[in-house]
Design a protein around this motif. Structure first.
Motif, PDB file in Angstrom:
ATOM      1  N   PRO A 223      45.624  85.241  -6.014  1.00 50.40           N
ATOM      2  CA  PRO A 223      44.197  84.885  -6.055  1.00 50.40           C
ATOM      3  C   PRO A 223      43.255  86.080  -6.249  1.00 50.40           C
ATOM      4  CG  PRO A 223      45.288  83.594  -4.366  1.00 50.40           C
ATOM      5  CD  PRO A 223      46.300  84.607  -4.869  1.00 50.40           C
ATOM      6  N   ALA A 224      43.546  87.226  -5.642  1.00 47.47           N
ATOM      7  CA  ALA A 224      42.661  88.391  -5.782  1.00 47.47           C
ATOM      8  C   ALA A 224      42.667  88.919  -7.217  1.00 47.47           C
ATOM      9  CB  ALA A 224      43.081  89.488  -4.804  1.00 47.47           C
ATOM     10  N   VAL A 225      43.837  89.017  -7.822  1.00 48.11           N
ATOM     11  CA  VAL A 225      43.939  89.501  -9.200  1.00 48.11           C
ATOM     12  C   VAL A 225      43.340  88.474 -10.156  1.00 48.11           C
ATOM     13  CG1 VAL A 225      45.552  90.138 -11.043  1.00 48.11           C
ATOM     14  CG2 VAL A 225      45.892  91.014  -8.721  1.00 48.11           C
ATOM     15  N   ARG A 226      43.601  87.204  -9.926  1.00 48.10           N
ATOM     16  CA  ARG A 226      43.019  86.150 -10.766  1.00 48.10           C
ATOM     17  C   ARG A 226      41.491  86.216 -10.717  1.00 48.10           C
ATOM     18  NH1 ARG A 226      44.538  81.167 -13.053  1.00 48.10           N
ATOM     19  NH2 ARG A 226      46.628  81.380 -12.192  1.00 48.10           N
ATOM     20  N   ARG A 227      40.948  86.457  -9.544  1.00 48.48           N
ATOM     21  CA  ARG A 227      39.484  86.532  -9.387  1.00 48.48           C
ATOM     22  C   ARG A 227      38.919  87.684 -10.212  1.00 48.48           C
ATOM     23  NH1 ARG A 227      34.961  84.262  -9.320  1.00 48.48           N
ATOM     24  NH2 ARG A 227      33.412  85.107  -7.910  1.00 48.48           N
ATOM     25  N   ILE A 228      39.563  88.825 -10.216  1.00 48.71           N
ATOM     26  CA  ILE A 228      39.105  89.959 -11.027  1.00 48.71           C
ATOM     27  C   ILE A 228      39.149  89.589 -12.506  1.00 48.71           C
ATOM     28  CG2 ILE A 228      39.749  92.279 -11.800  1.00 48.71           C
ATOM     29  CD1 ILE A 228      40.416  92.880  -8.878  1.00 48.71           C
ATOM     30  N   LEU A 229      40.208  88.928 -12.925  1.00 46.81           N
ATOM     31  CA  LEU A 229      40.310  88.491 -14.320  1.00 46.81           C
ATOM     32  C   LEU A 229      39.182  87.526 -14.673  1.00 46.81           C
ATOM     33  CD1 LEU A 229      44.163  87.885 -14.421  1.00 46.81           C
ATOM     34  CD2 LEU A 229      42.939  89.766 -15.542  1.00 46.81           C
ATOM     35  N   GLU A 230      38.857  86.639 -13.736  1.00 49.18           N
ATOM     36  CA  GLU A 230      37.810  85.644 -13.984  1.00 49.18           C
ATOM     37  C   GLU A 230      36.421  86.262 -14.026  1.00 49.18           C
ATOM     38  OE1 GLU A 230      38.532  82.846 -10.831  1.00 49.18           O
ATOM     39  OE2 GLU A 230      40.085  81.784 -11.972  1.00 49.18           O
ATOM     40  N   ILE A 231      36.070  87.082 -13.034  1.00 52.53           N
ATOM     41  CA  ILE A 231      34.698  87.610 -12.975  1.00 52.53           C
ATOM     42  C   ILE A 231      34.413  88.618 -14.077  1.00 52.53           C
ATOM     43  CG2 ILE A 231      34.392  87.131 -10.518  1.00 52.53           C
ATOM     44  CD1 ILE A 231      34.813  90.054  -9.920  1.00 52.53           C
ATOM     45  N   THR A 232      35.444  89.217 -14.628  1.00 45.77           N
ATOM     46  CA  THR A 232      35.237  90.152 -15.738  1.00 45.77           C
ATOM     47  C   THR A 232      35.292  89.456 -17.093  1.00 45.77           C
ATOM     48  OG1 THR A 232      37.595  90.693 -15.775  1.00 45.77           O
ATOM     49  CG2 THR A 232      36.139  92.133 -14.455  1.00 45.77           C
ATOM     50  N   GLY A 233      35.632  88.172 -17.111  1.00 49.85           N
ATOM     51  CA  GLY A 233      35.682  87.423 -18.353  1.00 49.85           C
ATOM     52  C   GLY A 233      36.975  87.593 -19.139  1.00 49.85           C
ATOM     53  N   VAL A 234      37.942  88.297 -18.586  1.00 51.62           N
ATOM     54  CA  VAL A 234      39.212  88.521 -19.282  1.00 51.62           C
ATOM     55  C   VAL A 234      39.946  87.195 -19.517  1.00 51.62           C
ATOM     56  CG1 VAL A 234      41.486  89.623 -19.094  1.00 51.62           C
ATOM     57  CG2 VAL A 234      39.423  90.907 -18.513  1.00 51.62           C
ATOM     58  N   THR A 235      39.745  86.235 -18.632  1.00 53.73           N
ATOM     59  CA  THR A 235      40.461  84.960 -18.773  1.00 53.73           C
ATOM     60  C   THR A 235      40.045  84.192 -20.025  1.00 53.73           C
ATOM     61  OG1 THR A 235      38.843  83.883 -17.323  1.00 53.73           O
ATOM     62  CG2 THR A 235      40.889  84.668 -16.312  1.00 53.73           C
ATOM     63  N   THR A 236      38.885  84.503 -20.610  1.00 52.91           N
ATOM     64  CA  THR A 236      38.501  83.814 -21.848  1.00 52.91           C
ATOM     65  C   THR A 236      39.350  84.288 -23.021  1.00 52.91           C
ATOM     66  OG1 THR A 236      36.743  85.416 -22.329  1.00 52.91           O
ATOM     67  CG2 THR A 236      36.129  83.438 -21.086  1.00 52.91           C
ATOM     68  N   THR A 237      39.769  85.540 -22.995  1.00 57.51           N
ATOM     69  CA  THR A 237      40.621  86.109 -24.033  1.00 57.51           C
ATOM     70  C   THR A 237      42.089  85.971 -23.697  1.00 57.51           C
ATOM     71  OG1 THR A 237      38.929  87.743 -24.538  1.00 57.51           O
ATOM     72  CG2 THR A 237      41.141  88.244 -25.284  1.00 57.51           C
ATOM     73  N   LEU A 238      42.389  86.061 -22.426  1.00 56.06           N
ATOM     74  CA  LEU A 238      43.758  86.150 -21.944  1.00 56.06           C
ATOM     75  C   LEU A 238      43.946  85.210 -20.750  1.00 56.06           C
ATOM     76  CD1 LEU A 238      46.246  87.848 -22.631  1.00 56.06           C
ATOM     77  CD2 LEU A 238      45.368  89.609 -21.128  1.00 56.06           C
ATOM     78  N   PRO A 239      44.040  83.898 -21.005  1.00 56.63           N
ATOM     79  CA  PRO A 239      44.134  82.959 -19.879  1.00 56.63           C
ATOM     80  C   PRO A 239      45.459  83.097 -19.133  1.00 56.63           C
ATOM     81  CG  PRO A 239      44.370  81.798 -21.966  1.00 56.63           C
ATOM     82  CD  PRO A 239      44.058  83.224 -22.296  1.00 56.63           C
ATOM     83  N   PRO A 240      45.395  83.216 -17.808  1.00 54.23           N
ATOM     84  CA  PRO A 240      46.631  83.344 -17.036  1.00 54.23           C
ATOM     85  C   PRO A 240      47.340  82.001 -16.869  1.00 54.23           C
ATOM     86  CG  PRO A 240      44.734  83.434 -15.578  1.00 54.23           C
ATOM     87  CD  PRO A 240      44.199  83.340 -16.974  1.00 54.23           C
TER      88      PRO A 240
END
Length: 122
Positions: free
Chosen positions: A90-107
């Motif tokens: 959850p902590a790493v996923r949150r960093i990916l989400e708040i930085t917008g990385v999940t739009t390019t690289l969905p986990p």
């Protein structure tokens, strides 16, 4: 093939000629990001352009780690492949989400899902 870096372990499993799974454990930060970048570059250089990162044992990631992911996904895509993230906590996923990385690289929630997306789940 296992390398040790202070606070970071990266284990590489070759799945097939084009796919590798890199299991990342510990802390991905300014002191350790270069180690992961080297592993990813090595796999791309060997022709494995579908790279799955198993993040299930990664406890922390900072902007240095994010930069490695962003650079690596661009390199993989330029080579006709992709980078797939699996099972971030959850902590790493949150960093990916708040930085917008999940739009390019969905986990993906599970390693098996990431492997299936990479075509290496056979």
């Amino acid at each position: 093939m296992s390398e040790r870096e202070p606070n970071l372990d990266v284990d590489v499993e070759i799945r097939d000629a084009r796919t590798a799974v890199l299991s990342v454990a510990g802390e991905l930060d300014m002191d350790t990001a270069g180690r992961l970048a080297d592993h990813l570059a090595e796999q791309l250089g060997e022709g494995r352009h579908h790279l799955v990162l198993d993040l299930s044992a990664l406890g922390f990631m900072d902007s240095s780690g994010l930069n490695v992911l962003i650079r690596s996904v661009h390199r993989a895509r330029e080579a006709g492949g992709d980078l797939y993230l699996a099972a971030p906590n959850p902590a790493v996923r949150r960093i990916l989400e708040i930085t917008g990385v999940t739009t390019t690289l969905p986990p993906h929630d599970h390693l098996a899902q990431a492997l299936a997306a990479a075509g290496g789940g056979r």
